[in-house]
Design a protein around this motif. Structure first.
Motif, mmCIF file in Angstrom:
data_model
loop_
_atom_site.group_PDB
_atom_site.id
_atom_site.type_symbol
_atom_site.label_atom_id
_atom_site.label_comp_id
_atom_site.label_asym_id
_atom_site.label_seq_id
_atom_site.Cartn_x
_atom_site.Cartn_y
_atom_site.Cartn_z
ATOM 1 N N SER A 4 0.869 -1.177 0.000
ATOM 2 C CA SER A 4 0.000 0.000 0.000
ATOM 3 C C SER A 4 0.906 1.228 0.000
ATOM 4 N N HIS A 82 1.385 1.328 -8.639
ATOM 5 C CA HIS A 82 0.133 1.968 -8.240
ATOM 6 C C HIS A 82 0.404 2.946 -7.093
ATOM 7 N N ASP A 84 -1.973 4.191 -3.755
ATOM 8 C CA ASP A 84 -3.256 4.043 -3.071
ATOM 9 C C ASP A 84 -3.844 5.379 -2.648
ATOM 10 N N CYS A 85 -2.978 6.298 -2.244
ATOM 11 C CA CYS A 85 -3.447 7.604 -1.775
ATOM 12 C C CYS A 85 -2.439 8.676 -2.175
ATOM 13 N N GLU A 128 -4.938 2.380 -10.675
ATOM 14 C CA GLU A 128 -4.530 0.973 -10.566
ATOM 15 C C GLU A 128 -4.736 0.421 -9.150
ATOM 16 N N SER A 129 -5.044 1.277 -8.212
ATOM 17 C CA SER A 129 -5.220 0.886 -6.818
ATOM 18 C C SER A 129 -6.677 0.545 -6.532
ATOM 19 N N ASP A 130 -6.888 -0.288 -5.519
ATOM 20 C CA ASP A 130 -8.248 -0.537 -5.064
ATOM 21 C C ASP A 130 -8.811 0.666 -4.310
ATOM 22 N N ARG A 131 -7.943 1.408 -3.626
ATOM 23 C CA ARG A 131 -8.385 2.551 -2.812
ATOM 24 C C ARG A 131 -8.748 3.766 -3.655
ATOM 25 N N LYS A 132 -7.895 4.113 -4.585
ATOM 26 C CA LYS A 132 -8.116 5.255 -5.485
ATOM 27 C C LYS A 132 -8.428 6.554 -4.732
ATOM 28 N N GLN A 133 -7.545 6.949 -3.833
ATOM 29 C CA GLN A 133 -7.764 8.171 -3.056
ATOM 30 C C GLN A 133 -6.866 9.304 -3.529
ATOM 31 N N TYR A 181 -14.755 10.518 -11.250
ATOM 32 C CA TYR A 181 -14.266 9.203 -10.839
ATOM 33 C C TYR A 181 -14.940 8.590 -9.616
#
Length: 183
Positions: A4, A82, A84-85, A128-133, A181
């Protein structure tokens, strides 16, 4: 399992440093995007001693210089798969009418144009991240921004409205990202 990853601008003092220290337990890797590499190195050293399992990278990024932003983004793109934040925190206030190396008013360049470009360049990694923050740090100073043209290069410099304009820009960017998004 992929690491992460947190990427943050302006982590060496104030809100940025507090944010890094508060969120550090939620990430395996931290990308410190710093204008001042000496201060960045001190922070990296402090964090490395305290959190030995944390992967910390220092990346030079002067948000007032668009070529520096592009170089920082390219370096990140070469080294991670990726993000994440992404936290766009760095910012300045100037009572003087100063120009960036690219010819923009310095507060607008640092507080809005640089973060806009950085976000645009790193958006594929965030996606590309699951979080996409993506977090845009702003302030209530946006209320001081007059809603007239020209927005980016006003005819006359005023520190209060100039700062407000730059912070209003960050809110516009955050709103656009949310609308596009957040579905």
């Amino acid at each position: 399992m992929p690491k992460s990853i947190l990427a943050i601008t302006g982590p060496t003092s104030g809100i940025g440093m507090g944010t890094v220290k508060a969120l550090i337990h939620d990430f395996d890797c931290v990308l410190l995007l710093c204008r001042n590499l000496e201060k960045g190195e001190r922070l990296k050293q402090e964090l490395s001693e305290r959190y030995t399992e944390l992967d910390i990278h220092l990346i030079e990024c002067d948000l007032s210089d668009l070529s520096s932003v592009r170089a920082a983004a390219a370096s990140i793109q070469e080294n991670v798969t990726h993000i994440d934040c992404l936290i766009n925190n760095a910012g300045i206030v100037s009572i003087y009418n100063r120009k960036s190396v690219d010819g923009y008013e310095l507060m607008m360049a640092t507080n809005y144009l640089g973060p806009f470009l950085l976000t645009h360049e790193l958006l594929p990694l965030v996606m590309e991240s699951d979080r996409k923050q993506i977090i845009m740090v702003s302030s209530g100073a946006y209320k001081f921004a007059p809603m007239k043209r020209p927005f980016f290069q006003p005819d006359r410099f005023n520190a209060i409205t100039g700062y407000g304009r730059s912070k209003l820009g960050t809110l516009y960017l955050a709103q656009e990202l949310h609308e596009k998004y957040s579905r």
